[in-house]
Motif scaffolding. Structure first.
Motif, PDB file in Angstrom:
ATOM      1  N   UNK A  91      27.404  76.429  24.833  1.00 51.69           N
ATOM      2  CA  UNK A  91      26.386  76.094  23.570  1.00 51.69           C
ATOM      3  C   UNK A  91      25.306  75.470  24.240  1.00 51.69           C
ATOM      4  N   UNK A  92      24.923  75.918  25.601  1.00 53.22           N
ATOM      5  CA  UNK A  92      23.808  75.241  26.519  1.00 53.22           C
ATOM      6  C   UNK A  92      23.222  76.787  26.101  1.00 53.22           C
ATOM      7  N   UNK A  93      23.732  78.317  26.437  1.00 51.82           N
ATOM      8  CA  UNK A  93      23.155  79.453  26.166  1.00 51.82           C
ATOM      9  C   UNK A  93      22.778  80.194  25.257  1.00 51.82           C
ATOM     10  N   UNK A  94      23.484  79.154  24.009  1.00 51.14           N
ATOM     11  CA  UNK A  94      22.910  79.657  23.057  1.00 51.14           C
ATOM     12  C   UNK A  94      20.756  78.440  23.193  1.00 51.14           C
ATOM     13  N   UNK A  95      20.850  77.365  22.875  1.00 56.64           N
ATOM     14  CA  UNK A  95      20.025  76.492  23.463  1.00 56.64           C
ATOM     15  C   UNK A  95      18.691  77.387  24.294  1.00 56.64           C
ATOM     16  N   UNK A  96      18.932  77.957  25.071  1.00 59.07           N
ATOM     17  CA  UNK A  96      18.195  78.755  25.976  1.00 59.07           C
ATOM     18  C   UNK A  96      17.850  79.835  25.328  1.00 59.07           C
ATOM     19  N   UNK A  97      18.556  80.572  24.954  1.00 63.96           N
ATOM     20  CA  UNK A  97      18.277  82.104  23.671  1.00 63.96           C
ATOM     21  C   UNK A  97      17.411  81.675  22.620  1.00 63.96           C
ATOM     22  N   UNK A  98      17.692  80.721  21.962  1.00 68.58           N
ATOM     23  CA  UNK A  98      16.696  80.202  20.993  1.00 68.58           C
ATOM     24  C   UNK A  98      15.852  79.110  21.872  1.00 68.58           C
ATOM     25  N   UNK A  99      15.766  78.650  22.953  1.00 73.45           N
ATOM     26  CA  UNK A  99      15.029  78.293  23.085  1.00 73.45           C
ATOM     27  C   UNK A  99      13.161  79.511  23.506  1.00 73.45           C
ATOM     28  N   UNK A 100      13.985  80.182  24.366  1.00 66.95           N
ATOM     29  CA  UNK A 100      12.910  81.047  24.923  1.00 66.95           C
ATOM     30  C   UNK A 100      12.934  82.646  22.909  1.00 66.95           C
ATOM     31  N   UNK A 101      13.570  82.278  22.477  1.00 70.80           N
ATOM     32  CA  UNK A 101      13.064  83.540  21.803  1.00 70.80           C
ATOM     33  C   UNK A 101      13.328  84.106  21.517  1.00 70.80           C
ATOM     34  N   UNK A 102      14.970  84.857  22.563  1.00 75.02           N
ATOM     35  CA  UNK A 102      15.064  86.168  22.726  1.00 75.02           C
ATOM     36  C   UNK A 102      15.122  86.952  21.963  1.00 75.02           C
ATOM     37  N   UNK A 103      15.052  88.351  21.616  1.00 77.59           N
ATOM     38  CA  UNK A 103      15.112  89.211  20.811  1.00 77.59           C
ATOM     39  C   UNK A 103      16.340  90.038  20.700  1.00 77.59           C
ATOM     40  N   UNK A 104      17.252  89.018  20.550  1.00 73.38           N
ATOM     41  CA  UNK A 104      18.553  90.008  20.514  1.00 73.38           C
ATOM     42  C   UNK A 104      19.458  88.117  19.465  1.00 73.38           C
ATOM     43  N   UNK A 105      20.374  89.125  18.409  1.00 75.54           N
ATOM     44  CA  UNK A 105      21.270  88.953  17.530  1.00 75.54           C
ATOM     45  C   UNK A 105      22.232  88.261  18.578  1.00 75.54           C
ATOM     46  N   UNK A 106      23.099  87.080  18.487  1.00 72.16           N
ATOM     47  CA  UNK A 106      23.750  86.358  19.521  1.00 72.16           C
ATOM     48  C   UNK A 106      24.868  84.951  18.616  1.00 72.16           C
ATOM     49  N   UNK A 107      25.486  85.239  18.669  1.00 71.25           N
ATOM     50  CA  UNK A 107      26.575  84.493  18.457  1.00 71.25           C
ATOM     51  C   UNK A 107      27.424  83.313  19.024  1.00 71.25           C
ATOM     52  N   UNK A 108      27.317  81.874  19.313  1.00 66.85           N
ATOM     53  CA  UNK A 108      28.321  81.249  19.872  1.00 66.85           C
ATOM     54  C   UNK A 108      29.285  80.534  19.474  1.00 66.85           C
ATOM     55  N   UNK A 109      30.781  80.940  19.312  1.00 61.24           N
ATOM     56  CA  UNK A 109      32.145  80.207  18.449  1.00 61.24           C
ATOM     57  C   UNK A 109      32.515  79.100  19.372  1.00 61.24           C
ATOM     58  N   UNK A 110      32.582  78.210  19.536  1.00 58.93           N
ATOM     59  CA  UNK A 110      33.369  76.968  20.255  1.00 58.93           C
ATOM     60  C   UNK A 110      34.978  76.659  19.846  1.00 58.93           C
ATOM     61  N   UNK A 111      35.661  76.223  19.838  1.00 56.23           N
ATOM     62  CA  UNK A 111      36.002  75.800  19.452  1.00 56.23           C
ATOM     63  C   UNK A 111      37.149  74.259  20.106  1.00 56.23           C
ATOM     64  N   UNK A 112      37.236  73.427  19.339  1.00 53.20           N
ATOM     65  CA  UNK A 112      37.031  71.824  19.995  1.00 53.20           C
ATOM     66  C   UNK A 112      38.256  70.707  19.606  1.00 53.20           C
ATOM     67  N   UNK A 113      39.107  70.500  20.092  1.00 46.43           N
ATOM     68  CA  UNK A 113      40.470  70.168  20.190  1.00 46.43           C
ATOM     69  C   UNK A 113      40.499  68.872  21.425  1.00 46.43           C
ATOM     70  N   UNK A 114      41.212  68.260  20.931  1.00 46.29           N
ATOM     71  CA  UNK A 114      41.603  67.522  22.000  1.00 46.29           C
ATOM     72  C   UNK A 114      42.944  67.353  22.451  1.00 46.29           C
ATOM     73  N   UNK A 115      43.661  67.248  23.665  1.00 50.51           N
ATOM     74  CA  UNK A 115      45.133  67.784  23.662  1.00 50.51           C
ATOM     75  C   UNK A 115      45.632  66.670  23.851  1.00 50.51           C
ATOM     76  N   UNK A 116      46.639  65.575  23.294  1.00 49.52           N
ATOM     77  CA  UNK A 116      47.481  64.525  23.800  1.00 49.52           C
ATOM     78  C   UNK A 116      48.469  64.351  22.981  1.00 49.52           C
ATOM     79  N   UNK A 117      49.276  63.811  24.365  1.00 53.02           N
ATOM     80  CA  UNK A 117      50.864  63.358  23.393  1.00 53.02           C
ATOM     81  C   UNK A 117      50.910  62.606  22.915  1.00 53.02           C
TER      82      UNK A 117
END
Ligand code: BES
Ligand code: MN
Ligand code: ZN
Length: 496
Positions: A292-318
C-alpha cells in the motif's frame, strides 16, 4: 514537519547542525560560526577529542556570540566513502538529538559540504530526507504524555547553494509519505485496523489517482477463493481483497504486480499461538502495508510505470466457525490444500491473492511481500528480508534496488526438494513442510500458485517489518520496510 531549503547560511535562533568529515572537510558555516563565537567550536572539538566518526555528535550549548540555542556538530566519517545512505543516517542521527533537546527549529548548514559519491544537491536532499524519516512518531493514542517529553521540532531548514536539492527532496518526500503510511498501518492495533478499515484506508489513495477495487466475501466466494476465505472463517470481520492500480506508464502495457499478505491479526487460529509476544501479530499485515505504501509512493511521485498492488486482508481467529487442522480447502486455482496447521495462514491468503492477480492483470512480473515465517528471523535475524525466486535476473534487480535504498535482501534456496516437502496424502498439497527449511517450504507452497513463465519473487519480511530498537532513520516500531525497495525496483526497471 516542514522542510525548507533556505537561502541563509545561518539562522538567528534554534539549532544549527554542521556536519564534519574526519579528514577535516566541512561546510563554510563551521568557520563562520567558529569565528562569531570566538573559537568555541574549535575549542569544543579539542576538549571533547572529537574525531568526526560516523554518527557521533558534539553539542555546544548556547555559545557566546550567536543567539542560537545550540550548535550540533555531526561526524560524517571519511568523505571518500560517504554515500547517499550515509547522508540519510547523518540527518537522522542529528534529528534524534533535536527531538530530545526539544528545539522547535533547526538549520542544517551544508554550504561546502561535498562528497565524491553523491552530488551536492542529492546529498542535501538525502540529509533532509533522513531527518524527516527520523521524526516519525505514532502517538495518536497517548493522551497523557508529559508535555515536556513531547518532541516539538516543527521546522528543518537546509542551507545549500547546490542546484537541484529542492527538486530532489520533493521526490524523496513523496516516497517518505509512502513509508509513513506503511508505518501508520503497521502500528495500528488490530481493533482499529481490520480488513474493512484497512480497505477504507486504501480507498484514500484514489486522491493520488490510484484506482482502488475492493472485493468482499461474496465476490471472493464466487471466484472460488476457498483458501483465503478459510483463514477468515473464525473471524467476525469480513475478509477483503483490495487492488490498487497505478497506471502511470504506457497504455496497454502489462503492469508489474506487488502482492501483500494482510493478516490484520494472527492468533494462529485453532493452532493457537502461545500468549507471549502474540501482540506482535498486529503487524502480520506488514506485507500488505508495504504494498500500500509503495503504491502511494509511486502515485505520489507520478512514476511512469504501470503497477498494481493487491492485498489479501483477513483476520485469523479461533472460533466455533474457524477452520480446523486437517481441513481441506479448494483454492481459486483449483488446487486443493490440506490445512495441517491453521497458523500457516499467510500462504493460504497469498495463494488466492496471487492467482487472482495473475488472472486479472497478466502481469509481467509478480513480487509478493509477507511476514510469512518465524524461521526467516532464525536465518537472517533483522538484517535482511529473505528472497525466494528462480529468476536470476529478477533476483539481481531486487537485490540491487534493496542495496541502494537500504532495504536489504538475501537470496534463499527454493528448490524441487522443498516443493516435495509439502506433498499431502489426501490433497494436492499440505500447508506445512517438515521440521526444517520452514521459509523455503513456505516459498515452495506459494510457487504452486504462480503460472508458467511468470517471473516471480517472494520476499519474507517477518524480520524487517518491525524494529525493536531505534535506527538512525527509523524510530522503534513499524519500519516501512519494502516501500523504498519497490519504488526503486520500479524506477530502475520499469520506467523510461
Ligand atoms: N505470521 C507468522 C510468522 C511470523 C512470526 C511473523 C514471527 C513475524 C514474526 C506466520 O503466520 C506463522 O505463524 N508462521 C508459522 C508457520 C508454521 C506454523 C509452519 C511459524 O513461522 O511458526
Ligand atoms: Mn500464522
Ligand atoms: Zn501470519
Amino acid at each position: 514537519m516542514q522542510v525548507t531549503f533556505s537561502a541563509a547560511a545561518l539562522a538567528k535562533s534554534g539549532a544549527i547542525v554542521i556536519p564534519l568529515f574526519e579528514d577535516g572537510k566541512k561546510p563554510k558555516a563551521f568557520d563562520a560560526v567558529d569565528e562569531k563565537t570566538g573559537g568555541a567550536l574549535t575549542r569544543a572539538l579539542k576538549a571533547a577529542d572529537f574525531k568526526a566518526k560516523k554518527g557521533k555528535l558534539l553539542e555546544i550549548v548556547s555559545p557566546a556570540g550567536v543567539s542560537n540555542a545550540r550548535v550540533i556538530v555531526v561526524g560524517a566519517g571519511a568523505s571518500k566513502d560517504f554515500g547517499a545512505l550515509d547522508a540519510e543516517a547523518l540527518g537522522g542521527a542529528a534529528t534524534a538529538r533535536l527531538l530530545v533537546t526539544r528545539d522547535k527549529a533547526a538549520l542544517f548548514a551544508l554550504d561546502g559540504f561535498s562528497a565524491k559519491k553523491v552530488d551536492d544537491g542529492e546529498l542535501a536532499a538525502r540529509i533532509a530526507h533522513g531527518a524527516r524519516m527520523r521524526t516519525y512518531r505514532f502517538d495518536k493514542y497517548r493522551t497523557k504524555e508529559e508535555q515536556e517529553e513531547k518532541p516539538v521540532l516543527a521546522k528543518i531548514a537546509v542551507y545549500t547553494p547546490a542546484a537541484g536539492a529542492k527538486a530532489a527532496y520533493a521526490v524523496h518526500e513523496k516516497i517518505g509519505d509512502g513509508v509513513f503510511l506503511t508505518r501508520d498501518l503497521v502500528s495500528e492495533p488490530a481493533n482499529v485496523l481490520y480488513p474493512d478499515s484497512f480497505a477504507k484506508r486504501c480507498q484514500k489513495l484514489a486522491d493520488l489517482g490510484v484506482k482502488v477495487t475492493v472485493l468482499g466475501e461474496a465476490q471472493m466466494k464466487k471466484l472460488g477463493m476457498g483458501s483465503l476465505l478459510g483463514v477468515g472463517h473464525g473471524s467476525d470481520r469480513e475478509s477483503k481483497l483490495v487492488a490498487m492500480e497505478w497506471m502511470g506508464g504506457k497504455k496497454g502495457d502489462a503492469p508489474v504486480a506487488f502482492v501483500g499478505k494482510g493478516v490484520t491479526f494472527d492468533t494462529g487460529g485453532i493452532s493457537l499461538k502461545p500468549a507471549p509476544g502474540m501482540g506482535d501479530m498486529k503487524w502480520d499485515m506488514g506485507g500488505a502495508g508495504a504494498v500500500t505504501g509503495a503504491i502511494a509512493a509511486l502515485a505520489g511521485r507520478k512514476a511512469k510505470a504501470n503497477v498494481v498492488g493487491v492485498i489479501g486482508l483477513v483476520e485469523n481467529m479461533p472460533d466455533g466457525k474457524a477452520q480446523r487442522p486437517g481441513d481441506v480447502v479448494k483454492s481459486m486455482s483449483g488446487q486443493t490444500i490440506e490445512v495441517l496447521n491453521t497458523d500457516a495462514e499467510g500462504r493460504l491468503v497469498l495463494a488466492d491473492a496471487l492467482w487472482w492477480t495473475q488472472e486479472t492483470y497478466k502481469p509481467k512480473a509478480v513480487i509478493d511481500l509477507a511476514t510469512l515465517t518465524g524461521a526467516i528471523i532464525i536465518s537472517l535475524a533483522h538484517e535482511f528480508a529473505g528472497m525466494f525466486t528462480k529468476d536470476d535476473k529478477l533476483s539481481k534487480q531486487l537485490e540491487k534496488a534493496g542495496e541502494e535504498v537500504g532495504d536489504l535482501l538475501w537470496r534463499m534456496p527454493l528448490t524441487k526438494a522443498h516443493d516435495e516437502m509439502i506433498k499431502s496424502d489426501i490433497a494436492d498439497m499440505q500447508n506445512i513442510g517438515g521440521k526444517g527449511g520452514g521459509s523455503s517450504t513456505a516459498a515452495a507452497f506459494l510457487g504452486r500458485f504462480i503460472q508458467d513463465g511468470v517471473p516471480w519473487a517472494h520476499l519474507d519480511i517477518a524480520g524487517m517489518a518491525w524494529n525493536e530498537k531505534d535506527k538512525p532513520t527509523i524510530p522503534k516500531g513499524g519500519s516501512g520496510y519494502g516501500v523504498r525497495l519497490l519504488d526503486q525496483f520500479v524506477r530502475e526497471n520499469f520506467e523510461g
